[in-house]
Enzyme design. Structure first.
Site, PDB file in Angstrom:
ATOM      1  N   CYS A 228      -5.742   2.729  -6.549  1.00  0.00           N
ATOM      2  CA  CYS A 228      -4.597   3.231  -5.780  1.00  0.00           C
ATOM      3  C   CYS A 228      -3.298   3.381  -6.575  1.00  0.00           C
ATOM      4  O   CYS A 228      -2.468   4.208  -6.202  1.00  0.00           O
ATOM      5  CB  CYS A 228      -4.373   2.382  -4.536  1.00  0.00           C
ATOM      6  SG  CYS A 228      -4.052   0.640  -4.846  1.00  0.00           S
TER       7      CYS A 228
ATOM      8  N   GLU B 228      -3.404  11.254  -2.048  1.00  0.00           N
ATOM      9  CA  GLU B 228      -4.232  10.453  -2.931  1.00  0.00           C
ATOM     10  C   GLU B 228      -5.561  11.168  -3.172  1.00  0.00           C
ATOM     11  O   GLU B 228      -6.276  11.487  -2.225  1.00  0.00           O
ATOM     12  CB  GLU B 228      -4.471   9.077  -2.320  1.00  0.00           C
ATOM     13  CG  GLU B 228      -5.099   8.086  -3.271  1.00  0.00           C
ATOM     14  CD  GLU B 228      -5.159   6.690  -2.676  1.00  0.00           C
ATOM     15  OE1 GLU B 228      -5.057   5.722  -3.432  1.00  0.00           O
ATOM     16  OE2 GLU B 228      -5.304   6.582  -1.438  1.00  0.00           O
TER      17      GLU B 228
ATOM     18  N   GLY C  92      -1.644  -1.426   0.752  1.00  0.00           N
ATOM     19  CA  GLY C  92      -2.361  -0.384   1.472  1.00  0.00           C
ATOM     20  C   GLY C  92      -2.700   0.790   0.574  1.00  0.00           C
ATOM     21  O   GLY C  92      -2.834   0.637  -0.637  1.00  0.00           O
TER      22      GLY C  92
ATOM     23  N   GLY D 243      -7.075  -0.175   3.131  1.00  0.00           N
ATOM     24  CA  GLY D 243      -6.385   0.567   4.168  1.00  0.00           C
ATOM     25  C   GLY D 243      -5.617  -0.324   5.129  1.00  0.00           C
ATOM     26  O   GLY D 243      -5.553  -1.546   4.966  1.00  0.00           O
TER      27      GLY D 243
END
Length: 222
Positions: free
Chosen positions: A69, A162, A36, A18
């Site tokens: 991610c 996400e 990120g 993050g």
């Protein structure tokens, strides 16, 4: 503290996570590659290699149950090949959700407050469906969730963010205007942190980092 010591003693840093960890790495005074939050939409052009695109997406979405991610989160498909894409997805083990099933997934995963439910994160598709209150065949690889065609509703929908689970949002793009507006809606929906979402969803949005365009035989990231 342990992380700070590691950054201080290293020659370079490569971090993911993050905003806080990215900020810490960037302030370490060392060369760093900082990544990120993810949440990548993907656009499938009408000239795409449909089978190749489906294979690539399934590899991405099934790896570690889609908790990494870079995994694709929302798939925007040109109208000309939409049905062909869905048929290929289903042939290769994906399950197209009904509107009722998609609503159950949304409520189970994102109806609990400002965070995704940890009971949903990283679950295999059959277990995720069972926890949400419906069943799918045991060998199901991912769950396909059709998203609203209305662009305002799309931007506010929890499933454009996400998801950290094998659920792929789907948008049908009948023309270039709708395609571009849908990509913009996905982006704006992920960054409206200070805007109160619809009460039925009670969810914030997160910033994405990647967009992928799949055409004949290759994937290009930007």
């Amino acid at each position: 503290m342990r992380l700070s010591r590691r950054l201080a003693s290293s020659k370079a840093a490569w971090v993911t996570g993050g905003p806080k960890i990215v900020k810490l790495a960037n302030q370490a005074g060392k060369p760093s590659l900082s990544v990120g939050p993810g949440n990548a939409p993907i656009y499938i052009h009408k000239t795409a290699d449909v089978r190749g695109a489906v294979v690539d997406i399934l590899i991405s979405k099934t790896f570690d149950s889609s908790v990494i991610c870079p995994a694709e989160q929302t798939c925007i498909i040109d109208d000309e090949i939409y049905d062909e894409m869905i048929a290929e997805f289903e042939r290769m083990g994906a399950r197209m959700l009904s509107p009722e099933e998609a609503a159950k997934i949304t409520e189970f995963a994102f109806g609990c407050g400002d965070k995704v439910s940890m009971d949903a994160v990283g679950q295999k598709a059959p277990e995720l469906a069972a926890r949400a209150g419906f069943s799918v065949p045991p060998g199901t690889k991912i769950l396909l969730a059709p998203l609203p065609s209305d662009l305002d509703e799309l931007a506010e929908h929890p499933l454009v963010q996400e998801k950290l689970m094998p659920v792929l949002g789907l948008v049908r793009a009948p023309d270039v205007v709708t395609r571009d507006a849908s990509l913009a809606a996905c982006a704006s929906g992920r960054t409206r942190r200070n805007r109160r979402p619809p009460r039925r969803f009670r969810r914030g949005r997160r910033r994405g980092e990647r967009r992928a365009f799949v055409r004949r035989g290759f994937t290009q990231h930007s």
